[in-house]
Design a protein around this motif. Sequence first.
Motif, short mmCIF file in Angstrom:
data_model
loop_
_atom_site.label_atom_id
_atom_site.label_comp_id
_atom_site.label_asym_id
_atom_site.label_seq_id
_atom_site.Cartn_x
_atom_site.Cartn_y
_atom_site.Cartn_z
N GLY A 45 0.82 -1.21 0.00
CA GLY A 45 0.00 0.00 0.00
C GLY A 45 0.85 1.25 0.00
N GLN A 46 1.92 1.23 0.82
CA GLN A 46 2.81 2.39 0.87
C GLN A 46 3.53 2.58 -0.46
OE1 GLN A 46 5.19 1.29 4.24
NE2 GLN A 46 3.81 2.26 5.73
N LYS A 47 3.98 1.48 -1.05
CA LYS A 47 4.65 1.58 -2.34
C LYS A 47 3.68 2.11 -3.40
CE LYS A 47 8.04 -2.08 -1.58
NZ LYS A 47 8.46 -3.44 -1.95
N PHE A 48 2.45 1.63 -3.36
CA PHE A 48 1.44 2.07 -4.31
C PHE A 48 1.19 3.57 -4.16
CE2 PHE A 48 -3.05 2.55 -5.62
CZ PHE A 48 -2.91 2.13 -6.93
N GLU A 49 1.10 4.04 -2.92
CA GLU A 49 0.88 5.47 -2.69
C GLU A 49 2.04 6.29 -3.23
OE1 GLU A 49 0.08 6.12 1.44
OE2 GLU A 49 -1.78 4.97 1.39
N SER A 50 3.27 5.80 -3.01
CA SER A 50 4.43 6.55 -3.51
C SER A 50 4.44 6.56 -5.03
CB SER A 50 5.73 5.97 -2.93
OG SER A 50 6.39 5.15 -3.82
N ILE A 51 4.03 5.46 -5.65
CA ILE A 51 3.96 5.42 -7.12
C ILE A 51 2.89 6.39 -7.61
CG2 ILE A 51 3.27 3.96 -9.07
CD1 ILE A 51 4.65 1.62 -7.60
N GLU A 52 1.76 6.42 -6.92
CA GLU A 52 0.69 7.37 -7.31
C GLU A 52 1.18 8.80 -7.21
OE1 GLU A 52 -2.55 6.24 -4.69
OE2 GLU A 52 -3.68 5.55 -6.43
N LEU A 53 1.93 9.12 -6.15
CA LEU A 53 2.46 10.48 -6.01
C LEU A 53 3.41 10.82 -7.15
CD1 LEU A 53 3.18 10.72 -2.17
CD2 LEU A 53 1.46 11.97 -3.47
N LYS A 57 3.00 13.77 -9.97
CA LYS A 57 4.03 14.78 -10.25
C LYS A 57 4.39 14.77 -11.73
CE LYS A 57 6.23 14.80 -5.71
NZ LYS A 57 7.46 14.44 -4.94
N MET A 58 4.51 13.56 -12.29
CA MET A 58 4.84 13.47 -13.71
C MET A 58 3.74 14.07 -14.57
SD MET A 58 6.53 9.65 -13.86
CE MET A 58 6.52 9.55 -15.63
N GLU A 59 2.49 13.83 -14.20
CA GLU A 59 1.37 14.40 -14.96
C GLU A 59 1.40 15.92 -14.90
OE1 GLU A 59 -2.11 12.54 -13.31
OE2 GLU A 59 -1.98 10.83 -14.68
N LYS A 61 4.07 17.82 -14.39
CA LYS A 61 5.18 18.29 -15.23
C LYS A 61 4.83 18.20 -16.71
CE LYS A 61 9.24 17.23 -12.42
NZ LYS A 61 10.45 16.37 -12.30
N ASN A 62 4.20 17.12 -17.10
CA ASN A 62 3.82 16.96 -18.50
C ASN A 62 2.82 18.03 -18.93
OD1 ASN A 62 5.48 14.78 -18.93
ND2 ASN A 62 3.90 13.26 -18.52
N GLU A 63 1.90 18.37 -18.04
CA GLU A 63 0.93 19.44 -18.33
C GLU A 63 1.66 20.75 -18.58
OE1 GLU A 63 -2.73 20.28 -18.67
OE2 GLU A 63 -2.49 18.13 -18.70
N LEU A 64 2.61 21.07 -17.69
CA LEU A 64 3.36 22.32 -17.85
C LEU A 64 4.15 22.31 -19.15
CD1 LEU A 64 4.68 22.80 -14.20
CD2 LEU A 64 2.95 24.16 -15.37
N ARG A 65 4.81 21.22 -19.45
CA ARG A 65 5.58 21.13 -20.68
C ARG A 65 4.67 21.26 -21.90
NH1 ARG A 65 9.16 16.11 -18.59
NH2 ARG A 65 10.63 17.31 -17.33
N HIS A 66 3.51 20.64 -21.82
CA HIS A 66 2.56 20.72 -22.93
C HIS A 66 2.17 22.17 -23.19
CE1 HIS A 66 -0.72 19.49 -25.53
NE2 HIS A 66 -1.54 20.24 -24.82
N HIS A 67 1.88 22.90 -22.12
CA HIS A 67 1.50 24.31 -22.27
C HIS A 67 2.67 25.12 -22.84
CE1 HIS A 67 -2.50 24.10 -20.63
NE2 HIS A 67 -2.06 23.45 -19.57
N GLU A 68 3.89 24.82 -22.38
CA GLU A 68 5.06 25.53 -22.91
C GLU A 68 5.23 25.26 -24.41
OE1 GLU A 68 8.69 24.81 -20.74
OE2 GLU A 68 7.65 25.05 -18.83
N VAL A 69 5.06 24.02 -24.82
CA VAL A 69 5.19 23.67 -26.23
C VAL A 69 4.12 24.37 -27.05
CG1 VAL A 69 4.95 21.76 -27.87
CG2 VAL A 69 6.36 21.46 -25.84
N LEU A 70 2.89 24.41 -26.53
CA LEU A 70 1.82 25.10 -27.24
C LEU A 70 2.12 26.59 -27.39
CD1 LEU A 70 -1.45 23.49 -25.82
CD2 LEU A 70 -0.44 23.20 -28.09
N LYS A 71 2.63 27.22 -26.33
CA LYS A 71 2.99 28.64 -26.40
C LYS A 71 4.07 28.85 -27.46
CE LYS A 71 2.10 29.99 -21.61
NZ LYS A 71 2.74 30.42 -20.35
N HIS A 72 5.05 27.98 -27.46
CA HIS A 72 6.15 28.11 -28.42
C HIS A 72 5.62 27.94 -29.86
CE1 HIS A 72 10.32 28.18 -29.55
NE2 HIS A 72 10.16 27.07 -30.26
#
Length: 90
Positions: A45-53, A57-59, A61-72
């Motif tokens: 359960g603890q490992k699963f929670e850490s994976i979810e976190l 975080k990756m999602e 970061k990907n959202e931010l990168r996506h917005h940066e790419v769109l702006k560019h």
Amino acid sequence: MTEERLDRLEGMMSQLITMVGNLHNSMSDMQKDMKEMKNVQKEHGQKFESIELRIDKMETKNELRHHEVLKHLKRLEKDQDFIWEKAARN
């Protein structure tokens, strides 16, 4: 009571005590196994929670990168439109 009957009762009592002892040992073993399983489940359960976190975080970061790419891309599109306008005027 006769001696034979007392011996039989004594034998049944010792057999019953042995059966109860075996049952108690089996229950103790099952309880240990259950505790181990709960610990393993808690660890998973603890490992699963850490994976979810990490995935969250990756999602993010990907959202931010996506917005940066769109702006560019929009900037490049505006630059291209500007260049086409200049070329058309010339």
